[in-house]
Scaffold this motif. Structure first.
Motif, PDB file in Angstrom:
ATOM      1  N   ASP A 111       0.856  -1.288   0.121  1.00 28.30           N
ATOM      2  CA  ASP A 111       0.428   0.115   0.075  1.00 28.30           C
ATOM      3  C   ASP A 111       1.384   0.733   0.139  1.00 28.30           C
ATOM      4  O   ASP A 111       0.179   2.364  -0.650  1.00 28.30           O
ATOM      5  CB  ASP A 111      -0.664  -0.266   1.046  1.00 28.30           C
ATOM      6  N   LEU A 112       2.110   1.714   0.845  1.00 29.65           N
ATOM      7  CA  LEU A 112       2.667   2.421   0.731  1.00 29.65           C
ATOM      8  C   LEU A 112       3.260   2.049  -0.977  1.00 29.65           C
ATOM      9  O   LEU A 112       3.651   3.701  -0.898  1.00 29.65           O
ATOM     10  CB  LEU A 112       3.502   1.782   2.459  1.00 29.65           C
ATOM     11  N   GLN A 115       2.324   4.336  -3.457  1.00 23.66           N
ATOM     12  CA  GLN A 115       1.994   5.741  -3.053  1.00 23.66           C
ATOM     13  C   GLN A 115       2.525   6.681  -4.197  1.00 23.66           C
ATOM     14  O   GLN A 115       4.002   6.473  -3.485  1.00 23.66           O
ATOM     15  CB  GLN A 115       1.357   6.092  -1.724  1.00 23.66           C
ATOM     16  N   LYS A 116       1.982   7.252  -4.867  1.00 25.31           N
ATOM     17  CA  LYS A 116       2.996   7.893  -6.063  1.00 25.31           C
ATOM     18  C   LYS A 116       2.784   9.168  -5.849  1.00 25.31           C
ATOM     19  O   LYS A 116       1.331   9.565  -6.225  1.00 25.31           O
ATOM     20  CB  LYS A 116       2.786   7.623  -7.413  1.00 25.31           C
ATOM     21  N   GLY A 117       3.239  10.807  -6.579  1.00 26.03           N
ATOM     22  CA  GLY A 117       2.972  11.087  -6.022  1.00 26.03           C
ATOM     23  C   GLY A 117       3.527  12.952  -6.258  1.00 26.03           C
ATOM     24  O   GLY A 117       5.029  12.354  -6.021  1.00 26.03           O
ATOM     25  N   CYS A 120       5.440  13.208  -2.046  1.00 22.82           N
ATOM     26  CA  CYS A 120       5.917  11.563  -0.666  1.00 22.82           C
ATOM     27  C   CYS A 120       7.015  12.133   0.180  1.00 22.82           C
ATOM     28  O   CYS A 120       8.536  11.874  -0.235  1.00 22.82           O
ATOM     29  CB  CYS A 120       5.820  10.949  -1.541  1.00 22.82           C
ATOM     30  N   THR A 193       2.394  12.440   2.152  1.00 22.42           N
ATOM     31  CA  THR A 193       1.294  13.377   1.125  1.00 22.42           C
ATOM     32  C   THR A 193       0.647  14.821   1.187  1.00 22.42           C
ATOM     33  O   THR A 193       0.222  15.172   1.921  1.00 22.42           O
ATOM     34  CB  THR A 193       0.935  12.223  -0.091  1.00 22.42           C
ATOM     35  N   SER A 196      -2.892  13.373   2.892  1.00 21.46           N
ATOM     36  CA  SER A 196      -2.865  12.096   3.962  1.00 21.46           C
ATOM     37  C   SER A 196      -1.487  12.148   4.407  1.00 21.46           C
ATOM     38  O   SER A 196      -0.067  12.927   4.532  1.00 21.46           O
ATOM     39  CB  SER A 196      -2.637  11.432   3.161  1.00 21.46           C
ATOM     40  N   SER A 215       8.066   9.227  -4.165  1.00 21.51           N
ATOM     41  CA  SER A 215       7.441   7.792  -3.373  1.00 21.51           C
ATOM     42  C   SER A 215       8.120   8.051  -2.204  1.00 21.51           C
ATOM     43  O   SER A 215       8.691   9.027  -2.000  1.00 21.51           O
ATOM     44  CB  SER A 215       7.749   6.682  -4.150  1.00 21.51           C
TER      45      SER A 215
END
Length: 484
Positions: A111-112, A115-117, A120, A193, A196, A215
């Protein structure tokens, strides 16, 4: 304080009137209620002594504040059917901190990793569960420093000030949560992020680290992720027996239904005329009593064996009948061979703890047991290293980053060895199979070792983080491959 031309004292330029020590958000002479209000305002709008939050707008001192247009220049226009506050909340949603429950397993890791953005942020710091560090709030101080480092890192990456505030605000709220800091383990990881803020309490100590990319940095989680070995520990005496389940990070007692409460719970002595009889069978009932003749006493080996046989039968039935992990014995020296002889469990460890542990704290028993069982925890790593050495002359091993890193993306890597604390900066395009490695971090670079570790875990490979001197090759990364 300087005087003007008429001889009157004037305040120092840039300071409020008074003694100049009030700081941001405070007035000179105020009531207790006003003081409480000002302190709250200081917490809200400042990062430290006389340091404003990054998103706080300051007007130029010569600006004409009487002009309505200037007064409202930072107020966003709201739709006719919405208030300004509703519009702001929609564009900047409130982010609350969320705890990731349990220890990191593959599901949490995946799950971690997914996470892309654009931003991060990963924060790691060591924490404490007890001691003077907790009493002196040292963890809180370290965490505050990490938040400030994070702010500077985000500023260096040209992140919008309002976004920085939004991302870090949950962290500053945690600083005020006393119960949070009174219930820490050995380490803390935060994954942040723009929408979150998740944190994970770790059973291992980690080095202070802040990482910002597209990431998360997951390498520090590897010791927890890859240490899956467990063992049982049976601490017993003539007066009680307790079963524990232990792993690389701690030990918990297992409640075993029907566990005999010492020899007296199994062997009951009764006088019948001039003959001393003893009756076997747990006082809990269930089976008929068995009577035996004279010359019996509670210290006789036969009596002890009967009691321990009842202990073994109980834990076999309730726990061990389908298990295959080591069982470590903790007892005085003369009880251990008796138990080994009568036990039906085939995986009793050679390593033992000798002594009376009736009144010993479990944490102290665990420390001794963990040290004795270290070879057991090292076995998988040692086996993986031997496989690497045995195949080092062939095509199924590599220590060249340009080869190993792409191989992790395609499921080729069976065992990955990474030097502790090392980084390899660069970029990798998995679709084009193009890798670029740089000596120092460049814009848009990622830590390719972190990515290689992530890909190995996601492709069901093993990862071992080793000190430099224990690496199987003179490289920051090495691997045993499933196929060339």
């Amino acid at each position: 304080m300087p005087k003007d031309q008429k001889g009157k004292f004037t305040p120092i330029k840039g300071k409020p009137s008074g003694n100049g020590k009030e700081g941001l958000g405070l007035r000179r002479s105020i009531s207790p209620d006003e003081l409480e209000s000002d302190l709250a305002m200081t917490d809200k709008y400042t990062m430290g002594p006389d340091e404003l939050q990054p998103a706080v707008h300051m007007r130029h001192p010569n600006r004409d504040t009487a002009k309505k247009a200037v007064q409202q220049q930072n107020v966003r226009e709201a739709p006719a059917d919405k208030t300004v506050e509703e519009t702001y909340d929609k564009e900047h949603p409130v982010v609350n901190s969320q705890r990731i429950s349990g220890r990191p397993d593959k599901e949490i890791f995946a799950d971690l990793a997914a996470q892309k953005g654009a931003v991060c942020l990963s924060i790691y710091l060591p924490t404490h569960s007890s001691g003077k560090e907790v009493n002196e709030q040292q963890d809180i101080i370290v965490f505050k420093n990490m938040l400030q480092k994070s702010q500077k890192l985000l500023e260096e990456k040209k992140t919008d000030p309002s976004l920085i505030q939004q991302m870090l605000q949950p962290g500053y709220e945690l600083l005020r949560d006393d119960q949070f800091w009174l219930n820490q383990q050995e380490g803390l990881a935060c994954f942040i992020t723009e929408n979150s803020f998740r944190y994970l309490q770790l059973p291992i100590s980690v080095q202070e680290q802040v990482y910002c990319n597209n990431s998360f940095m997951l390498t520090p989680l590897m010791p927890v992720m890859t240490s899956n070995e467990q063992f049982y520990l049976l601490a017993f005496s003539k007066h009680n027996a307790k079963l524990f389940l232990a792993d690389a990070f701690g030990m918990q007692e297992i409640t075993v239904e029907g566990m005999p409460d010492g020899m007296a719970d199994v062997i009951h002595f009764e006088e019948k005329g001039n003959q001393l009889l003893f009756r076997t069978g747990s006082s809990g009932g269930g089976e008929g009593a068995n009577y035996h003749g004279m010359n019996s006493n509670p210290d006789h080996k036969t009596d002890i064996a009967i009691y321990l046989e009842e202990v073994d039968k109980t834990i076999w039935k309730e726990v061990l009948h389908d298990k295959h992990i080591p069982l470590m014995l903790a007892a005085v020296d003369y009880l251990q061979p008796i138990y080994r002889k009568i036990s039906r469990y085939q995986h009793i460890a050679e390593e033992t703890l000798t002594g009376n542990f009736e009144h010993e704290k479990p944490v102290n028993i665990y420390k001794q047991a963990r040290e004795k069982m270290q070879p057991y925890f090292d076995k998988r790593q040692q086996t993986a290293l031997e496989r690497y050495y045995n195949g080092s002359a062939g095509a199924l091993t590599s220590s060249i980053p340009d080869d190993v890193i792409p191989a992790t993306y395609y499921g080729q890597v069976d065992s990955l060895f990474v030097q502790k604390g090392a980084h390899v900066w660069g970029t990798f395009d998995a679709n084009a199979n193009e890798i670029a490695i740089h000596e120092t971090e460049q814009p848009k670079d990622e830590c390719l070792l972190n990515n290689a570790i992530t890909q190995t875990i996601l492709h069901n490979g093993d990862v071992f983080i080793l000190e430099k001197e224990k690496m199987p090759a003179e490289s920051s990364v090495a691997a045993t491959l499933r196929y060339p």
